[in-house]
Design a protein around this motif. Structure first.
Motif, PDB file in Angstrom:
ATOM      1  N   ILE A  33       0.729  -1.316  -0.161  1.00  0.00           N
ATOM      2  CA  ILE A  33      -0.139   0.039   0.144  1.00  0.00           C
ATOM      3  C   ILE A  33       1.069   1.301   0.022  1.00  0.00           C
ATOM      4  CG2 ILE A  33      -2.154  -1.205   0.873  1.00  0.00           C
ATOM      5  CD1 ILE A  33      -1.205   0.302   3.945  1.00  0.00           C
ATOM      6  N   ILE A  42      -5.019  -3.921   5.789  1.00  0.00           N
ATOM      7  CA  ILE A  42      -4.691  -4.279   4.429  1.00  0.00           C
ATOM      8  C   ILE A  42      -3.398  -4.064   3.997  1.00  0.00           C
ATOM      9  CG2 ILE A  42      -5.391  -4.110   1.986  1.00  0.00           C
ATOM     10  CD1 ILE A  42      -8.309  -3.985   2.904  1.00  0.00           C
ATOM     11  N   CYS A  54      -6.995   1.805   3.806  1.00  0.00           N
ATOM     12  CA  CYS A  54      -6.675   0.480   3.813  1.00  0.00           C
ATOM     13  C   CYS A  54      -5.816   0.122   4.775  1.00  0.00           C
ATOM     14  CB  CYS A  54      -5.692   0.293   2.313  1.00  0.00           C
ATOM     15  SG  CYS A  54      -6.788   0.377   0.993  1.00  0.00           S
ATOM     16  N   LEU A  90      -2.498  -3.943  -2.398  1.00  0.00           N
ATOM     17  CA  LEU A  90      -3.777  -3.780  -3.259  1.00  0.00           C
ATOM     18  C   LEU A  90      -3.409  -4.393  -4.684  1.00  0.00           C
ATOM     19  CD1 LEU A  90      -4.332  -0.174  -2.136  1.00  0.00           C
ATOM     20  CD2 LEU A  90      -5.914  -2.218  -1.617  1.00  0.00           C
ATOM     21  N   VAL A 123     -11.751  -3.253  -2.488  1.00  0.00           N
ATOM     22  CA  VAL A 123     -11.273  -3.546  -1.158  1.00  0.00           C
ATOM     23  C   VAL A 123     -12.385  -3.772  -0.437  1.00  0.00           C
ATOM     24  CG1 VAL A 123     -10.093  -2.448   0.793  1.00  0.00           C
ATOM     25  CG2 VAL A 123      -9.271  -2.002  -1.755  1.00  0.00           C
ATOM     26  N   ASP A 170      -6.985   7.112   0.810  1.00  0.00           N
ATOM     27  CA  ASP A 170      -7.491   5.742   0.243  1.00  0.00           C
ATOM     28  C   ASP A 170      -6.200   4.806   1.147  1.00  0.00           C
ATOM     29  OD1 ASP A 170      -9.590   6.800  -1.126  1.00  0.00           O
ATOM     30  OD2 ASP A 170      -8.395   6.809  -2.859  1.00  0.00           O
ATOM     31  N   SER A 201     -13.671  -4.907   3.580  1.00  0.00           N
ATOM     32  CA  SER A 201     -13.307  -4.957   4.880  1.00  0.00           C
ATOM     33  C   SER A 201     -13.631  -6.237   5.473  1.00  0.00           C
ATOM     34  CB  SER A 201     -14.030  -3.628   5.684  1.00  0.00           C
ATOM     35  OG  SER A 201     -13.787  -3.888   7.016  1.00  0.00           O
TER      36      SER A 201
END
Length: 419
Positions: free
Chosen positions: A41, A180, A175, A183, A53, A171, A55
């Protein structure tokens, strides 16, 4: 009587394509590229999201206090007058209160701390009277106030970013907040850039008689220096039809886009046009635009081809009005921050005849009463690159407009939304 040929000075020249029609044709002809890659990311800013994306957790993960204050039972809020509550503990973010709470009792709580079991309301610390180990509160409060419920912002299983999202710093932070680490983003767009013209010399060379330094390629290199683009610098191509076409065809085998400048007008020495006409896949347009009338667009091999005018300002204008929207469509971007355009009062007269779009280089400011104003950068010749350097916006006079008088409103497009 001398028979004249159409020129860039002709407002109603046959075959002129309005700007909006030219852009529509270009956008209709360029599909989004295929292919994607996974990135950490921290390297994904400025790329286009390829997969959604989703959750895997609730945000907030637990019901928590929205303010610093006191957590209590809603039943303990007074209907009138005041009520005293005993403080029996504390709750912090990362260190919750672990215990039970009875009626008439409250917990000192900090923003973000999990709500203690059974408590459902928070009163701000500024709205109570604190005395030793108790607080006194009045009847202004409501049940459930100042409490953020688990999953209130994001629910587990919710799609938080859709494919086609142009990834911005918020963004990336979002993430990260969801845990996360990587990506899936659309691959980089491969763009080959070239300059043409016997009069064009590279930096470090000594220009011959009538020669000029190559500024167009450097303007385009700077404009395309972004995370989602891979640049292939073809340099200055030999000004010969066969050599030019060979260079373009070689680039068309591995690039997604080819952008050249110069050689697309009606002059006898416009070898780029001569070369590309033999390919049969490139159209030459006369766009109702000043600056930027000559424009070539089509395909060479697997690459979309843009042949821009040779004058430096016309290159910049046609790039931002035609090429950039096409590149962003090819990148699959469908959710990018809006490029702003708004009205400002011109501080000077602007000459304009109906029948073509005209783009001035302008400087936006504000008047004493807060109104947006704009003035030109001075001489507006399409070869005066300094007019772009001095400017902070385009002044866009639309196809049907006529002369503009000082004090009238005009459309401005700030460079801050483009560059």
């Amino acid at each position: 009587m001398i028979t004249t040929q159409p020129s860039c000075n002709d407002i109603h020249e046959p075959g002129l394509i309005p700007v909006k029609d030219a852009l529509a044709r270009i956008l209709a002809a360029v599909p989004a590229i295929e292919g994607h890659e996974r990135l950490a990311i921290e390297h994904a800013r400025g790329r286009t999201l390829y997969e959604p994306v989703i959750s895997a957790l609730n945000v907030p993960a637990h019901t928590n206090a929205a303010v610093d204050g006191y957590a209590l039972h809603a039943e303990d809020l007074p209907d009138r007058g005041t009520r005293r509550l005993d403080i029996i503990g504390q709750a912090f973010a990362g260190r919750p209160y672990d215990g039970s709470t009875g009626r008439g009792q409250c917990i000192r709580i900090m923003t973000g701390a999990p709500m203690p079991e059974g408590l459902d309301t928070v009163v701000m610390q500024e709205q109570v009277q604190l005395s030793d180990h108790f607080i006194e509160l009045d009847s202004r409060h409501q049940a459930g106030q100042n409490v953020r419920q688990a999953g209130e912002d994001i629910r587990r299983g919710q799609t938080v970013l859709e494919p086609g999202k142009y990834l911005t710093p918020p963004d990336i932070g979002l993430c990260a907040s969801l845990g996360i680490a990587e990506l899936s983003v659309r691959r980089k767009l491969k763009i080959a850039i070239a300059s043409t013209g016997n009069e064009v010399f590279g930096i470090g060379q000594t220009p011959g008689a009538g020669g000029i330094y190559d500024s167009n390629r450097y303007s385009l290199l700077a404009a395309l220096n972004r995370p989602d683009i891979e640049i292939i610098n073809l340099g200055i191509l030999e000004d010969d039809p066969d050599s030019l076409l060979n260079s373009f065809e070689e680039a068309g085998a591995y690039a997604d886009v080819i952008i050249s400048s110069g050689g697309v007008s009606a002059g006898e020495a416009d070898y780029t046009k001569t070369a590309l006409q033999t390919s049969g896949q490139v159209n030459f347009w006369k766009v109702a635009l000043k600056p930027g009338r000559p424009l070539a667009f089509g395909r060479i091999g697997k690459a979309a081809f843009f042949g821009l005018p040779g004058n430096p300002v016309a290159v910049m204008v046609t790039f931002y009005q035609f090429v950039l929207p096409a590149l962003e469509k090819m990148l699959g971007i469908n959710n990018k921050p809006i490029v702003p355009a708004f009205l400002a009062k011109t501080t000077e007269n602007l000459r304009k005849k109906p029948g073509r779009t005209e783009i001035y280089r302008g400087i936006i400011g504000q008047s004493g009463n807060g109104e947006w104003t704009v003035k030109t950068t001075g001489k507006q010749g399409s070869g005066i690159l300094r007019s772009m350097s001095l400017a902070n916006a385009f002044i866009i006079l639309d196809h049907d407009s006529a002369d503009i008088k000082a004090g009238e409103w005009v459309t401005v497009q700030p460079f801050s939304g483009l560059f």
